[in-house]
Design a protein around this motif. Structure first.
Motif, mmCIF file in Angstrom:
data_model
loop_
_atom_site.group_PDB
_atom_site.id
_atom_site.type_symbol
_atom_site.label_atom_id
_atom_site.label_comp_id
_atom_site.label_asym_id
_atom_site.label_seq_id
_atom_site.Cartn_x
_atom_site.Cartn_y
_atom_site.Cartn_z
ATOM 1 N N THR A 35 0.840 -1.199 0.000
ATOM 2 C CA THR A 35 0.000 0.000 0.000
ATOM 3 C C THR A 35 0.873 1.247 0.000
ATOM 4 N N TRP A 36 0.521 2.179 -0.886
ATOM 5 C CA TRP A 36 1.284 3.421 -1.018
ATOM 6 C C TRP A 36 1.388 4.104 0.343
ATOM 7 N N VAL A 37 2.605 4.506 0.718
ATOM 8 C CA VAL A 37 2.849 5.039 2.068
ATOM 9 C C VAL A 37 1.851 6.132 2.481
ATOM 10 N N LEU A 72 4.575 0.717 0.858
ATOM 11 C CA LEU A 72 5.363 0.643 -0.371
ATOM 12 C C LEU A 72 5.338 1.986 -1.087
ATOM 13 N N ASP A 73 6.486 2.430 -1.545
ATOM 14 C CA ASP A 73 6.489 3.485 -2.555
ATOM 15 C C ASP A 73 7.332 3.006 -3.718
ATOM 16 N N ALA A 74 6.642 2.661 -4.807
ATOM 17 C CA ALA A 74 7.274 1.975 -5.932
ATOM 18 C C ALA A 74 8.098 2.898 -6.819
ATOM 19 N N VAL A 75 8.221 4.171 -6.481
ATOM 20 C CA VAL A 75 9.134 5.015 -7.258
ATOM 21 C C VAL A 75 10.543 5.028 -6.662
ATOM 22 N N PHE A 76 10.719 4.326 -5.545
ATOM 23 C CA PHE A 76 12.050 4.260 -4.940
ATOM 24 C C PHE A 76 12.519 2.810 -4.860
ATOM 25 N N HIS A 119 0.936 -6.034 -10.136
ATOM 26 C CA HIS A 119 1.232 -4.591 -10.138
ATOM 27 C C HIS A 119 -0.057 -3.892 -10.559
ATOM 28 N N SER A 120 -0.685 -3.220 -9.603
ATOM 29 C CA SER A 120 -1.942 -2.529 -9.908
ATOM 30 C C SER A 120 -1.827 -1.081 -9.456
ATOM 31 N N LEU A 121 -0.814 -0.414 -9.973
ATOM 32 C CA LEU A 121 -0.603 0.974 -9.546
ATOM 33 C C LEU A 121 -0.129 1.821 -10.708
ATOM 34 N N ALA A 122 -0.470 3.086 -10.616
ATOM 35 C CA ALA A 122 -0.079 4.049 -11.639
ATOM 36 C C ALA A 122 -0.167 5.427 -11.012
ATOM 37 N N LEU A 170 -1.619 -4.050 -14.932
ATOM 38 C CA LEU A 170 -2.842 -3.483 -15.514
ATOM 39 C C LEU A 170 -2.469 -2.376 -16.484
ATOM 40 N N THR A 171 -3.045 -2.448 -17.690
ATOM 41 C CA THR A 171 -2.755 -1.403 -18.651
ATOM 42 C C THR A 171 -4.056 -0.839 -19.217
ATOM 43 N N TYR A 172 -3.921 0.112 -20.121
ATOM 44 C CA TYR A 172 -5.101 0.782 -20.671
ATOM 45 C C TYR A 172 -4.870 1.052 -22.153
ATOM 46 N N PRO A 219 -12.870 0.829 -18.490
ATOM 47 C CA PRO A 219 -12.971 1.871 -17.471
ATOM 48 C C PRO A 219 -13.672 1.418 -16.188
ATOM 49 N N LEU A 220 -13.100 1.814 -15.055
ATOM 50 C CA LEU A 220 -13.652 1.520 -13.725
ATOM 51 C C LEU A 220 -13.574 2.786 -12.877
ATOM 52 N N ARG A 221 -14.623 3.051 -12.105
ATOM 53 C CA ARG A 221 -14.673 4.266 -11.286
ATOM 54 C C ARG A 221 -13.824 4.105 -10.029
ATOM 55 N N SER A 222 -12.519 3.957 -10.170
ATOM 56 C CA SER A 222 -11.613 3.825 -9.021
ATOM 57 C C SER A 222 -11.211 5.214 -8.547
ATOM 58 N N ARG A 223 -10.494 5.232 -7.441
ATOM 59 C CA ARG A 223 -9.993 6.511 -6.935
ATOM 60 C C ARG A 223 -9.067 7.177 -7.958
ATOM 61 N N ALA A 224 -8.145 6.359 -8.522
ATOM 62 C CA ALA A 224 -7.192 6.898 -9.497
ATOM 63 C C ALA A 224 -7.922 7.429 -10.734
ATOM 64 N N ALA A 225 -8.929 6.672 -11.186
ATOM 65 C CA ALA A 225 -9.642 7.065 -12.407
ATOM 66 C C ALA A 225 -10.454 8.335 -12.180
HETATM 67 P P1 NAI Z 1 -6.568 2.607 -7.681
HETATM 68 O O1 NAI Z 1 -6.622 3.998 -7.167
HETATM 69 O O2 NAI Z 1 -7.387 1.577 -6.980
HETATM 70 O O3 NAI Z 1 -5.091 2.054 -7.739
HETATM 71 C C1 NAI Z 1 -3.945 2.814 -7.952
HETATM 72 C C2 NAI Z 1 -3.061 2.593 -6.737
HETATM 73 O O4 NAI Z 1 -1.738 3.050 -6.995
HETATM 74 C C3 NAI Z 1 -3.549 3.352 -5.506
HETATM 75 O O5 NAI Z 1 -3.765 2.423 -4.457
HETATM 76 C C4 NAI Z 1 -2.375 4.265 -5.171
HETATM 77 O O6 NAI Z 1 -2.223 4.448 -3.789
HETATM 78 C C5 NAI Z 1 -1.223 3.468 -5.761
HETATM 79 N N1 NAI Z 1 0.017 4.219 -6.007
HETATM 80 C C6 NAI Z 1 0.179 5.392 -6.664
HETATM 81 N N2 NAI Z 1 1.479 5.736 -6.676
HETATM 82 C C7 NAI Z 1 2.159 4.763 -6.017
HETATM 83 C C8 NAI Z 1 3.528 4.558 -5.683
HETATM 84 N N3 NAI Z 1 4.463 5.425 -6.029
HETATM 85 N N4 NAI Z 1 3.860 3.444 -4.982
HETATM 86 C C9 NAI Z 1 2.915 2.554 -4.622
HETATM 87 N N5 NAI Z 1 1.606 2.691 -4.901
HETATM 88 C C10 NAI Z 1 1.232 3.791 -5.589
HETATM 89 O O7 NAI Z 1 -6.986 2.724 -9.222
HETATM 90 P P2 NAI Z 1 -7.133 1.662 -10.389
HETATM 91 O O8 NAI Z 1 -7.819 2.412 -11.472
HETATM 92 O O9 NAI Z 1 -7.720 0.401 -9.930
HETATM 93 O O10 NAI Z 1 -5.636 1.415 -10.863
HETATM 94 C C11 NAI Z 1 -4.980 0.160 -10.853
HETATM 95 C C12 NAI Z 1 -4.332 -0.093 -12.195
HETATM 96 O O11 NAI Z 1 -5.351 -0.270 -13.187
HETATM 97 C C13 NAI Z 1 -3.460 1.061 -12.704
HETATM 98 O O12 NAI Z 1 -2.316 0.532 -13.340
HETATM 99 C C14 NAI Z 1 -4.374 1.720 -13.722
HETATM 100 O O13 NAI Z 1 -3.651 2.457 -14.697
HETATM 101 C C15 NAI Z 1 -5.031 0.494 -14.314
HETATM 102 N N6 NAI Z 1 -6.225 0.743 -15.116
HETATM 103 C C16 NAI Z 1 -7.301 1.406 -14.598
HETATM 104 C C17 NAI Z 1 -8.420 1.661 -15.372
HETATM 105 C C18 NAI Z 1 -9.610 2.383 -14.800
HETATM 106 O O14 NAI Z 1 -10.501 2.800 -15.563
HETATM 107 N N7 NAI Z 1 -9.704 2.553 -13.499
HETATM 108 C C19 NAI Z 1 -8.500 1.217 -16.789
HETATM 109 C C20 NAI Z 1 -7.334 0.479 -17.219
HETATM 110 C C21 NAI Z 1 -6.237 0.284 -16.418
#
Ligand code: NAI
Length: 286
Positions: A35-37, A72-76, A119-122, A170-172, A219-225
């Motif tokens: 989990t991101w710090v 976790l902070d995956a940029v380091f 790997h589910s982060l971006a 996960l990609t897009y 597309p999914l209504r996640s926090r990141a999206a």
């Molecule tokens: P999410 O918000 O659930 O997941 C993204 C996670 O990345 C968050 O938990 C965030 O805390 C973490 N994160 C960000 N920077 C970080 C770092 N430096 N170190 C560690 N963790 C970090 O959102 P979602 O959308 O489920 O994203 C998961 C993956 O799915 C991503 O790769 C995203 O690009 C991909 N994706 C999402 C789509 C969407 O519509 N939501 C569509 C296609 C791909």
């Protein structure tokens, strides 16, 4: 014997990482998450206080157990990479061993090995800016957090990934088709991630018989999206134009990850697998 999975990028119950954890848990895997710090405290306290209990319910009625949450902070990659201002930051100073190398070492110490790496982060700080308006810094930050983070994770976990294991990201589709609004170099970062999936499949396959695949998710209504700002429009667009006119559920992506991690997918590696109701196959919207 049950498999063990490490899923990087779980900080709430709305994203793909959580859904993948659930599908893997339903299939009998032990779940570890990274989990991101900055999100760690809220995630852990919400878990403890039962805020996610409803979404922890598995098909058999039991609750998904997360055996351990790693900051976790995956940029380091290791402490040498961490700048002073981050080291001094309250949230970062409040926990330790959150660089990629240290997390892999901790997992090895705690459990010895894993079978599945997800790997589910971006992250793209300038995701709302068109590419033409993206700074070098923003572009490189997107690549660092969203693409190299995967190279680094796989590199550091590879020695403790059991042969026959599976790695998934996960990609897009913005990597290969124009999706206006997915900016800041995020489209470039996903293109890198998909190309790296092929090269890493070769290297990890030859080295340790590990399969490497990526899921191109709809597309999914996640926090990141939600932070990108156009997610509702993309969901509506997909419902209107995809071959399957239904909203995509995170569970459908989770189940695909469980399939890819299972022996059912034992000959599948180096692929981009679309889980998007078929939208990628359309040439025009109708
Ligand atoms: P999410 O918000 O659930 O997941 C993204 C996670 O990345 C968050 O938990 C965030 O805390 C973490 N994160 C960000 N920077 C970080 C770092 N430096 N170190 C560690 N963790 C970090 O959102 P979602 O959308 O489920 O994203 C998961 C993956 O799915 C991503 O790769 C995203 O690009 C991909 N994706 C999402 C789509 C969407 O519509 N939501 C569509 C296609 C791909």
């Amino acid at each position: 014997k049950g498999k063990r999975a490490f899923i990087a990028g779980v900080a709430d119950d709305n994203g793909y990482g959580w859904a993948i954890a659930k599908s893997l848990a339903a299939a009998g895997a032990e779940i570890l998450v990274g989990t991101w710090v900055p999100a760690l405290n809220i995630f852990e306290s919400s878990l403890r206080r039962g805020k996610f209990d409803e979404s922890r319910v598995l098909p058999d009625g039991s609750l998904m157990e997360i055996t351990k949450v790693y900051p976790l902070d995956a940029v380091f990659d290791n402490l040498d990479d961490v700048p002073e201002d981050i080291k001094a930051n309250k949230r970062y100073a409040g926990s330790s061993k959150w660089t990629v190398q240290e997390v892999a070492e901790s997992v090895k110490e705690d459990f010895g090995s894993i079978d599945i790496l997800v790997h589910s982060l971006a992250n793209g700080p300038e995701v709302t800016k068109p590419l033409l308006e993206t700074s070098r810094k923003g572009y490189l930050a997107a690549i660092s957090a969203s693409s190299y983070s995967y190279v680094s994770l796989l590199k550091h976990f590879l020695p403790i990934l059991n042969p026959g294991g599976s790695s998934i990201s996960l990609t897009y589709i913005a990597s290969e088709r124009i999706i206006p609004g997915y900016g800041g170099g995020m489209s470039s970062a996903k293109a890198a991630l998909e190309s790296d999936t092929r090269v890493l499949a070769f290297e990890a396959g030859r080295k340790r018989k590990i399969r490497v695949n990526t899921i191109s998710a709809g597309p999914l209504r996640s926090r990141a999206a939600k932070a990108i700002g156009f997610i509702d429009m993309m969901i509506d667009y997909s419902s209107a134009n995809a071959p399957l006119q239904k909203e995509l559920s995170a569970e459908e992506v989770g189940n695909t990850a469980a399939f890819l991690a299972s022996p059912l997918a034992s000959a599948i590696t180096g692929t981009v697998l679309y889980v998007d109701n078929g939208l990628n196959a359309m040439g025009v919207g109708v």
